[in-house]
Write an enzyme that holds these catalytic residues in place. Structure first.
Site, mmCIF file in Angstrom:
data_model
loop_
_atom_site.group_PDB
_atom_site.id
_atom_site.type_symbol
_atom_site.label_atom_id
_atom_site.label_comp_id
_atom_site.label_asym_id
_atom_site.label_seq_id
_atom_site.Cartn_x
_atom_site.Cartn_y
_atom_site.Cartn_z
ATOM 1 C CG ASP A 98 3.233 4.372 -8.303
ATOM 2 O OD1 ASP A 98 2.178 5.002 -8.069
ATOM 3 O OD2 ASP A 98 4.217 4.399 -7.547
ATOM 4 C CD GLU A 120 6.713 9.871 -8.942
ATOM 5 O OE1 GLU A 120 6.013 8.902 -8.637
ATOM 6 O OE2 GLU A 120 6.634 10.978 -8.366
ATOM 7 C CD GLU A 134 0.546 1.497 -5.173
ATOM 8 O OE1 GLU A 134 0.988 0.464 -4.597
ATOM 9 O OE2 GLU A 134 -0.526 2.026 -4.860
ATOM 10 C CG HIS A 210 -2.647 6.207 1.053
ATOM 11 N ND1 HIS A 210 -2.584 5.509 -0.129
ATOM 12 C CD2 HIS A 210 -1.614 7.076 1.007
ATOM 13 C CE1 HIS A 210 -1.577 5.951 -0.857
ATOM 14 N NE2 HIS A 210 -0.964 6.903 -0.184
ATOM 15 N NE ARG A 212 -5.504 -0.338 -3.764
ATOM 16 C CZ ARG A 212 -6.789 -0.487 -4.053
ATOM 17 N NH1 ARG A 212 -7.376 -1.640 -3.873
ATOM 18 N NH2 ARG A 212 -7.484 0.501 -4.549
ATOM 19 C CG HIS A 244 -6.836 7.908 1.367
ATOM 20 N ND1 HIS A 244 -7.910 7.294 0.797
ATOM 21 C CD2 HIS A 244 -5.916 8.045 0.374
ATOM 22 C CE1 HIS A 244 -7.669 7.059 -0.483
ATOM 23 N NE2 HIS A 244 -6.449 7.511 -0.770
#
Ligand code: UD1
Ligand code: UDP
Length: 383
Positions: A98, A120, A134, A210, A212, A244
């Site tokens: 994604d 996936e 995503e 991590h 967004r 990250h």
């Protein structure tokens, strides 16, 4: 009969970890001519995965720049992939999951009327903005794809609810295939601090964060809760947090967690180090997708630092709980698992709702079936 030309495309760390065993499977099979193209949406975090799994891509778009916007990533991938597809003319393009690379890869293939396989497939929260971007990336790839490789039966049902029923295979998640090659009892970490940790005497908690949609206030709440945890359980816990490389995440983590003796803010780990660290840890606190699949397979409780998850299977199995992004809730749920052996025992059992280590084989077989090279459909994965 000509070999099938299959091109795998990926760009970020998780895609690479989950596509690596599939690249190997395609390379191994005589029916395929396998090409690998990386966009390098991530650079360092991608390269370590390529290194560990010994993959040398035929194409590398090398698009990463610091703090890129979603539009920049998407447009660079689209333009770069156009040239690659014209050169190779694959029979099938495989994308994973994604990310922006995933969406751009599927769209670029569609523009040249090349068949798309989505590895996936079928994960959904139903919330357009969470995870962002995503949820929309994977939904749009679902529309563009001809082949859909769902990890679980519930992912297949999500696609069916959107009217997607053709070319769907339930395969298990390839991450479980990857785990089978990385976790070893005698593993030695190259990150020396991890060899020094007292895994028996202390409760080692693995942290990652991590996403967004957690930028800003949610991430601040998460970091504050971790600080409180480290201070409240100074003699009992060691927090290991490979941070990250995103500048936003670096700033959020270091500003709240620097200077605490039992918090180890370290560089991102290689995939084999991460898997072996989870295997030796007490529990995991994360907003990552991949860790929600790996930790249950290794028998480790997971607190999810998000408001929801598109991976409900391990929640149902009892090894994963949604902690949310409110600091007081996160602290309370973690404290419960540290203080109460009974609460811990309820969550700490190995379950494998995401795969049996044979996902890549099923995907390769599904491709052959789709292209009429075999009459046998792969047996679906059942958890
Ligand atoms: C991306 C994916 C996300 C996935 C995550 C896995 C999108 C929109 N997001 O998010 O779905 O969960 O990867 O980690 O596709 N950086 C480096 N070196 C690296 C990697 C990243 O310096 O090796 C820094 C760069 O400044 C980069 C920033 O991190 O601009 C963010 O990377 P980006 O790929 O845009 O987003 P992620 O948050 O990593
Ligand atoms: N991972 C890793 N090193 C780290 C942190 C994570 O190898 O320092 C692995 C982790 O084991 C999992 C994958 O990276 O396989 C998850 O990637 P990430 O959290 O970046 O993305 P997501 O899964 O949330 O998309």
């Amino acid at each position: 009969m000509d070999k099938l030309k299959v091109m795998t495309i990926f760009g970020t760390r998780p895609e690479a970890i989950k596509m690596a065993p599939l690249v190997k499977e395609l390379e191994r099979r005589p029916e395929f001519d396998s090409f690998c193209c990386v966009t390098a949406q991530h650079r360092q975090m991608l390269d370590t995965v390529l290194d560990i799994f010994q993959i040398t891509p035929e194409f590398d778009l090398d698009i990463m720049e610091q703090s890129q916007t979603l539009s920049t990533i998407t447009s660079k991938c689209l333009l770069g992939l156009e040239g690659v597809f014209q050169q190779v003319r694959p029979d099938l393009v495989l994308v994973h999951g994604d990310t922006s690379t995933t969406f751009a890869g599927a769209l670029a293939a569609f523009y040249q009327q090349i068949a798309v396989g989505h590895v996936e497939a079928g994960l959904r929260t139903g919330d357009k903005y969470s995870p962002f971007p995503e949820e929309m990336n994977r939904s749009m790839v679902g529309r563009l794809a001809d082949l859909h490789f769902c990890p679980t039966e519930s992912n297949r049902r999500n696609l069916a609810a959107e009217g997607i029923a053709r070319g769907v295979f339930v395969t298990g998640n390839t991450v479980i295939d990857a785990l089978g090659t990385t976790v070893r009892g005698d593993f030695k970490f190259t990150t020396e601090a991890l060899n020094q940790l007292d895994y028996r005497g202390k409760k080692v908690i693995v942290i990652t964060c991590h996403r967004r949609e957690n930028y800003g206030e949610p991430m601040d709440q998460i970091m504050t809760a971790l600080r409180r945890l480290a201070l409240a359980y100074e003699d009992q816990v060691e927090l290991v947090y490979p941070v990250h490389l995103s500048p936003v995440v670096q700033e959020a983590a270091h500003s709240r967690l620097d200077g605490l003796d039992n918090v180890h803010l370290i560089d991102p780990l290689t995939a084999d180090e991460m898997h072996n660290l989870i295997a030796r840890s007490y529990m995991v606190m994360t907003d990552s997708g991949g860790l929600q699949e790996e930790a249950p397979a290794l028998g480790k409780p997971v607190l999810v630092l998000r408001r929801e998850t598109e991976r409900p299977e391990a929640v149902a199995a009892g090894t994963v709980r949604i902690a949310g992004t409110k600091g007081s809730d996160i602290f309370a749920m973690a404290a419960d698992l540290i203080d109460s052996p009974a609460a811990y025992a309820v969550m700490a059992h190995a379950v494998n709702p995401y795969g049996d280590g044979k996902a890549c084989r099923r995907i390769a077989d599904g491709i052959l079936y789709h292209f009429g090279r075999t009459d046998r459909m792969p047996e679906p994965f059942r958890s």
